[in-house]
Motif scaffolding. Structure first.
Motif, short mmCIF file in Angstrom:
data_model
loop_
_atom_site.label_atom_id
_atom_site.label_comp_id
_atom_site.label_asym_id
_atom_site.label_seq_id
_atom_site.Cartn_x
_atom_site.Cartn_y
_atom_site.Cartn_z
N SER A 1 72.24 53.29 58.89
CA SER A 1 71.45 52.33 58.10
C SER A 1 72.18 52.04 56.80
N LEU A 2 71.90 50.89 56.24
CA LEU A 2 72.61 50.44 55.04
C LEU A 2 71.59 50.10 53.95
N HIS A 3 71.62 50.85 52.85
CA HIS A 3 70.70 50.55 51.74
C HIS A 3 71.33 49.48 50.85
N PRO A 4 70.54 48.50 50.41
CA PRO A 4 71.10 47.41 49.58
C PRO A 4 71.62 47.86 48.22
N HIS A 5 71.23 49.06 47.76
CA HIS A 5 71.73 49.59 46.49
C HIS A 5 73.01 50.38 46.79
N GLN B 1 73.39 54.13 48.34
CA GLN B 1 73.92 54.24 49.70
C GLN B 1 75.05 55.29 49.75
N SER B 2 75.92 55.24 48.76
CA SER B 2 77.03 56.18 48.70
C SER B 2 76.53 57.62 48.57
N LYS B 3 75.52 57.83 47.71
CA LYS B 3 74.96 59.17 47.53
C LYS B 3 74.28 59.66 48.80
N LEU B 4 73.56 58.78 49.48
CA LEU B 4 72.86 59.17 50.71
C LEU B 4 73.85 59.58 51.80
N LYS B 5 75.00 58.90 51.87
CA LYS B 5 76.00 59.22 52.89
C LYS B 5 76.70 60.55 52.59
N GLU B 6 76.75 60.92 51.31
CA GLU B 6 77.40 62.18 50.92
C GLU B 6 76.78 63.38 51.63
N ALA B 7 75.45 63.35 51.76
CA ALA B 7 74.74 64.49 52.37
C ALA B 7 73.80 63.97 53.46
N ALA B 8 74.34 63.20 54.38
CA ALA B 8 73.52 62.52 55.38
C ALA B 8 72.77 63.49 56.29
N VAL C 1 71.55 66.41 55.31
CA VAL C 1 70.64 67.25 54.52
C VAL C 1 69.35 66.47 54.25
N SER C 2 68.22 67.10 54.47
CA SER C 2 66.93 66.44 54.23
C SER C 2 66.82 65.97 52.78
N ILE C 3 66.19 64.83 52.60
CA ILE C 3 65.93 64.34 51.23
C ILE C 3 65.15 65.39 50.44
N LEU C 4 64.28 66.13 51.12
CA LEU C 4 63.48 67.16 50.44
C LEU C 4 64.33 68.30 49.90
N ASP C 5 65.54 68.46 50.43
CA ASP C 5 66.41 69.56 50.00
C ASP C 5 67.50 69.10 49.03
N GLN C 6 67.50 67.82 48.69
CA GLN C 6 68.55 67.29 47.83
C GLN C 6 68.11 67.28 46.36
N ASP C 7 69.09 66.99 45.50
CA ASP C 7 68.85 66.91 44.06
C ASP C 7 68.23 65.54 43.76
N LEU C 8 66.93 65.50 43.52
CA LEU C 8 66.23 64.23 43.32
C LEU C 8 66.67 63.54 42.03
N GLU C 9 67.03 64.33 41.04
CA GLU C 9 67.49 63.73 39.78
C GLU C 9 68.80 62.96 40.01
N TYR C 10 69.69 63.57 40.78
CA TYR C 10 70.97 62.92 41.09
C TYR C 10 70.74 61.65 41.92
N LEU C 11 69.90 61.73 42.94
CA LEU C 11 69.67 60.57 43.82
C LEU C 11 69.02 59.40 43.08
N SER C 12 68.12 59.71 42.14
CA SER C 12 67.35 58.65 41.49
C SER C 12 68.02 58.08 40.25
N GLU C 13 69.13 58.66 39.86
CA GLU C 13 69.82 58.21 38.64
C GLU C 13 70.27 56.76 38.78
N GLY C 14 69.93 55.94 37.78
CA GLY C 14 70.37 54.54 37.76
C GLY C 14 69.45 53.56 38.44
N LEU C 15 68.38 54.03 39.07
CA LEU C 15 67.45 53.11 39.73
C LEU C 15 66.54 52.45 38.70
N GLU C 16 66.21 51.19 38.93
CA GLU C 16 65.31 50.46 38.04
C GLU C 16 64.21 49.80 38.87
N GLY C 17 63.04 49.61 38.25
CA GLY C 17 61.94 48.97 38.96
C GLY C 17 60.68 49.00 38.14
#
Length: 498
Positions: free
Chosen positions: A52-56, A60-67, A69-85
């Motif tokens: 799958s391809l995320h438009p951000h 997308q690059s961060k998600l592929k790094e640990a494809a 590994v469950s999202i629940l086990d990842q560093d949420l601060e790292y994944l969410s850095e730079g998101l706006e909304g």
């Protein structure tokens, strides 16, 4: 739904007797926040969907790094850095964009998550709530239309629009009715097999920390006498004691006590309507919920020939009351403190095309003031006015911005100026947990102070706050709080396996 006898005995199994182990997590509140957290704690685990391809691009690059590994086990601060909304919570933005990529741009892109049910990762928990699953959505008039787009009301891995298609219904202007939302949440709990964790018809009356040793030494009476707000005994292992009662069909109240290692507050804000604190506000014809008007119309105590209904407030609930009264040809006097052009007024922030009925109310507010008659019969707008008092003779005294006062004869009053969370079951009403510990908890102005990446209260370890209590006021964003709390609780469980 469990039969009442079965439900009570199921709750009773968690009423800790001497020597028994506290339950890992108790969730207070069974609305969208509580349901979503229960889903995540039941072993349902999100992974990045391969290919799958995320438009951000950075995400997308961060998600592929640990494809793998469950999202629940990842560093949420790292994944969410730079998101706006449209949320101030980084994890809320993260989970929302994983579930609904680019939804703010009107794109219905597919979720980049896939879900696996890993039962060995489940954490035992209880979800306590007064209403059926869905919480306050069962207390809202069923025909009311949601402010949010219908697809934003959905929970993980079961799209609301797909459920609605099964009902052979569609969205109205991309939005849904409160009745559909309430039914969808009940269906979600059953479909995902979560009902064994839910105890509906329960009211929590007290939550406080106690010494774990005192549980097995039958020191209940001594615990009741302690002056401590939270900490029962410094230095000893502590747990939360949760007291309350189950409402039975016969009207009885069966008391219960459970002990928990962690407690999650997910009660929302619907319980305690805001009062004006003026003379006569406690009179029987003054109400603080829209349902009072619906009930009065249903039993014919109010109609076309009645004195006007006074509606106080300039939010969406007040607008819903005006639309309902207008539909029933009931005369309305509408009082609010702001100017009609005030940019802080919610109507000045809503797109006209998507919210035509609220735009109509805003037009009425602008064009039908007492000073100049407009095209809308049975409605008078009084901007920049305050209520001074309600009289026993059903006369209400109002004051304008210049201090001029006028009396109006009314049939009933609806004070719809918002609501606050009811945290009476917490020590000091939860004020010690708020960002400003000198003021009551308020979802917009003074939420509970939490760690933004775990949603654990900064003032009380083991206590979590989700949804409006933590400042997340829309269903699409409360789910990020559930992700953050589940991430934290799973880490705790891994360190201290049950």
């Amino acid at each position: 739904m469990l039969p009442e006898r079965e439900m009570y005995s199921a709750l009773g199994r968690h009423q800790n007797k001497s020597g028994s182990k506290p339950i890992p997590v108790v969730i207070i509140g069974n609305g969208p926040s509580g349901i979503c957290l229960s889903y995540l704690l039941s072993g349902y685990t999100p992974y990045f969907k391969k290919h799958s391809l995320h438009p951000h691009p950075i995400l997308q690059s961060k998600l592929k790094e640990a494809a793998d590994v469950s999202i629940l086990d990842q560093d949420l601060e790292y994944l969410s850095e730079g998101l706006e909304g449209r949320s101030n919570s980084p994890v809320a933005l993260l989970f929302d964009t994983l579930l609904r990529p680019d939804t703010d741009f009107g794109v219905s892109a597919e979720s980049v998550l896939t879900w696996r049910h890993e039962t060995d990762r489940a954490i035992p928990h209880l979800v306590l709530g007064k209403n059926p699953p869905g919480g306050a959505w069962h207390s809202i008039e069923g025909s009311m239309i949601t402010l949010s787009r219908g697809e934003w009301m959905g929970l993980p891995d079961l799209q609301f629009k797909d459920w609605l298609k099964q009902k052979k219904r569609g969205l109205r202007n991309h939005r849904a009715t409160a009745e559909d939302i309430a039914q969808y949440y009940q269906h979600y709990v059953m479909k995902k097999g979560l009902q064994k964790n839910f105890r509906c018809g329960t009211v929590v009356t007290s939550v406080r920390k106690v010494s774990a040793k005192s549980i097995s030494s039958h020191a209940q009476e001594d615990l009741q006498k302690t002056d401590s707000l939270w900490n029962f005994s410094e230095g000893s292992m502590e747990v939360f004691q949760v007291d309350g009662f189950v409402k039975t069909v016969s009207g009885d109240k069966e008391p219960f006590t459970v002990y928990a290692e962690n407690v999650v507050l997910a009660t929302g804000t619907y319980d305690s309507p805001t009062w004006l604190k003026v003379k006569g506000e406690n009179l029987s014809y003054v109400h603080h919920q829209l349902s009072a008007l619906e009930e009065a119309v249903k039993n014919n105590s109010i109609g076309i020939t009645s004195d006007p209904v006074l509606i106080v407030g300039a939010g969406l609930t007040a607008a819903d009351a005006i639309l309902f009264a207008h539909h029933c040809s009931i005369p309305v006097i509408h009082v609010f403190r702001r100017r009609v052009s005030d940019p802080g007024l919610i109507f000045n922030q809503l797109p006209k095309m998507m919210y035509p009925e609220y735009h109509k109310v805003h037009q009425m507010m602008k064009e039908q003031s007492a000073a100049c008659a407009g095209p809308y019969e049975c409605y008078v707008s009084l901007p920049e006015h305050n209520v001074l008092s309600f009289g026993k003779d059903k006369k209400c005294i109002l004051q304008d911005k210049n201090g001029c006062q006028k009396a109006y004869k009314i049939s009933m009053a609806l004070v719809l100026t918002g609501s606050n969370p009811s945290l009476s079951f917490l020590p000091n009403n939860g004020i010690d947990l708020a960002m400003d510990s000198d003021q009551p908890v308020n979802p917009k102005r003074n939420p509970i102070d939490i760690d933004p990446f775990t949603y654990e209260c900064t003032q009380e370890k083991g206590l979590y706050a989700l949804g409006p209590l933590a400042g997340d006021n829309f269903v699409r964003f409360v789910q990020g709080g559930a992700l953050a709390a589940a991430n934290s609780l799973l880490r705790k469980a891994n360190k201290n396996p049950p």
